[in-house]
Scaffold this motif. Structure first.
Motif, PDB file in Angstrom:
ATOM      1  N   ALA A 164       0.636  -1.275   0.108  1.00  0.00           N
ATOM      2  CA  ALA A 164       0.270  -0.324   0.198  1.00  0.00           C
ATOM      3  C   ALA A 164       1.027   1.422  -0.270  1.00  0.00           C
ATOM      4  O   ALA A 164       0.283   2.336  -1.113  1.00  0.00           O
ATOM      5  CB  ALA A 164      -1.013  -0.314   1.533  1.00  0.00           C
ATOM      6  N   ARG A 165       1.643   1.570   0.911  1.00  0.00           N
ATOM      7  CA  ARG A 165       2.776   3.059   0.689  1.00  0.00           C
ATOM      8  C   ARG A 165       3.804   2.540  -0.392  1.00  0.00           C
ATOM      9  O   ARG A 165       3.530   3.914  -0.937  1.00  0.00           O
ATOM     10  CB  ARG A 165       3.665   2.254   2.084  1.00  0.00           C
ATOM     11  CG  ARG A 165       3.107   2.305   3.378  1.00  0.00           C
ATOM     12  CD  ARG A 165       3.862   2.645   4.352  1.00  0.00           C
ATOM     13  NE  ARG A 165       4.914   3.573   4.398  1.00  0.00           N
ATOM     14  CZ  ARG A 165       6.318   3.510   4.818  1.00  0.00           C
ATOM     15  NH1 ARG A 165       6.486   2.744   5.984  1.00  0.00           N
ATOM     16  NH2 ARG A 165       7.158   4.141   5.106  1.00  0.00           N
ATOM     17  N   LEU A 166       3.891   1.825  -1.128  1.00  0.00           N
ATOM     18  CA  LEU A 166       4.622   1.638  -1.813  1.00  0.00           C
ATOM     19  C   LEU A 166       4.116   2.153  -3.506  1.00  0.00           C
ATOM     20  O   LEU A 166       4.641   2.755  -4.363  1.00  0.00           O
ATOM     21  CB  LEU A 166       5.446  -0.171  -2.695  1.00  0.00           C
ATOM     22  CG  LEU A 166       5.976  -0.312  -4.098  1.00  0.00           C
ATOM     23  CD1 LEU A 166       7.615   0.368  -3.792  1.00  0.00           C
ATOM     24  CD2 LEU A 166       6.413  -1.621  -3.997  1.00  0.00           C
ATOM     25  N   ALA A 167       2.700   1.203  -3.570  1.00  0.00           N
ATOM     26  CA  ALA A 167       1.850   2.283  -4.311  1.00  0.00           C
ATOM     27  C   ALA A 167       1.924   3.420  -4.746  1.00  0.00           C
ATOM     28  O   ALA A 167       1.576   4.402  -4.972  1.00  0.00           O
ATOM     29  CB  ALA A 167       0.602   1.995  -4.384  1.00  0.00           C
ATOM     30  N   ALA A 168       2.285   4.172  -3.155  1.00  0.00           N
ATOM     31  CA  ALA A 168       2.676   5.095  -3.666  1.00  0.00           C
ATOM     32  C   ALA A 168       2.864   6.208  -3.501  1.00  0.00           C
ATOM     33  O   ALA A 168       3.105   7.454  -3.931  1.00  0.00           O
ATOM     34  CB  ALA A 168       1.707   5.830  -1.553  1.00  0.00           C
ATOM     35  N   LEU A 169       3.746   5.698  -3.207  1.00  0.00           N
ATOM     36  CA  LEU A 169       5.238   6.219  -4.728  1.00  0.00           C
ATOM     37  C   LEU A 169       5.591   6.177  -6.126  1.00  0.00           C
ATOM     38  O   LEU A 169       4.203   5.587  -6.048  1.00  0.00           O
ATOM     39  CB  LEU A 169       6.315   5.470  -3.949  1.00  0.00           C
ATOM     40  CG  LEU A 169       7.240   4.681  -3.315  1.00  0.00           C
ATOM     41  CD1 LEU A 169       7.810   4.066  -2.335  1.00  0.00           C
ATOM     42  CD2 LEU A 169       7.261   5.792  -1.819  1.00  0.00           C
ATOM     43  N   LEU A 224      10.062   5.425  -8.662  1.00  0.00           N
ATOM     44  CA  LEU A 224      10.648   4.843  -6.805  1.00  0.00           C
ATOM     45  C   LEU A 224      10.549   3.376  -6.936  1.00  0.00           C
ATOM     46  O   LEU A 224      11.164   2.883  -6.638  1.00  0.00           O
ATOM     47  CB  LEU A 224      10.324   5.150  -5.489  1.00  0.00           C
ATOM     48  CG  LEU A 224      11.079   6.869  -5.568  1.00  0.00           C
ATOM     49  CD1 LEU A 224      10.167   7.550  -4.193  1.00  0.00           C
ATOM     50  CD2 LEU A 224      12.811   6.640  -5.077  1.00  0.00           C
ATOM     51  N   ARG A 225       9.720   2.799  -7.578  1.00  0.00           N
ATOM     52  CA  ARG A 225       8.819   1.844  -7.493  1.00  0.00           C
ATOM     53  C   ARG A 225       9.363   0.879  -8.600  1.00  0.00           C
ATOM     54  O   ARG A 225       9.321  -0.319  -7.645  1.00  0.00           O
ATOM     55  CB  ARG A 225       7.406   1.619  -8.124  1.00  0.00           C
ATOM     56  CG  ARG A 225       6.048   2.163  -6.948  1.00  0.00           C
ATOM     57  CD  ARG A 225       4.839   1.676  -7.043  1.00  0.00           C
ATOM     58  NE  ARG A 225       3.960   1.975  -8.905  1.00  0.00           N
ATOM     59  CZ  ARG A 225       3.635   3.318  -9.057  1.00  0.00           C
ATOM     60  NH1 ARG A 225       3.229   4.414  -7.942  1.00  0.00           N
ATOM     61  NH2 ARG A 225       3.698   3.624 -10.052  1.00  0.00           N
ATOM     62  N   ALA A 226       9.467   1.486  -9.328  1.00  0.00           N
ATOM     63  CA  ALA A 226      11.265   0.033 -10.021  1.00  0.00           C
ATOM     64  C   ALA A 226      12.645   0.068  -9.765  1.00  0.00           C
ATOM     65  O   ALA A 226      12.757  -0.752  -9.576  1.00  0.00           O
ATOM     66  CB  ALA A 226      10.845   1.096 -11.676  1.00  0.00           C
TER      67      ALA A 226
END
Length: 101
Positions: free
Chosen positions: A9-14, A18-20
């Protein structure tokens, strides 16, 4: 594969870049983990082969000692002295008859 330590959930907000980077880092960590496991397996295999080789060498050394003891007991008179610097050559007894020409 163990669960990801990153909360999705926190990763989706980045942002996407940055997720990559997080995904690339996870892939690198997993690859390193696999490499370490492979290295450990290879090391264990080599160690077991080395132990087997040492056992074979020890067994062969015992067989050589037993053979040498048997030879010494069977024919102590035929044993030649060790040749070293200054030692006189000791001829072997002739076992063949001279052929007539």
């Amino acid at each position: 594969m163990p669960p990801s330590p990153i909360d999705p959930a926190r990763l989706a907000a980045l942002p996407a870049d940055l997720r990559a980077l997080f995904r690339a880092q996870e892939a690198m960590i997993e690859a390193e983990r696999r490499r370490a496991d492979d290295e450990c397996s290879a090391r264990l295999h080599v160690e077991s082969e080395l132990a087997a080789s040492k056992e074979s060498v020890e067994r062969l050394e015992l067989l050589v000692k037993e053979y040498e003891r048997t030879i010494v007991r069977a024919a102590p008179a035929r044993r030649r002295p060790a040749a070293g610097p200054g030692a006189l050559p000791v001829p072997f007894p002739r076992t063949c008859r001279a052929s007539s020409r």
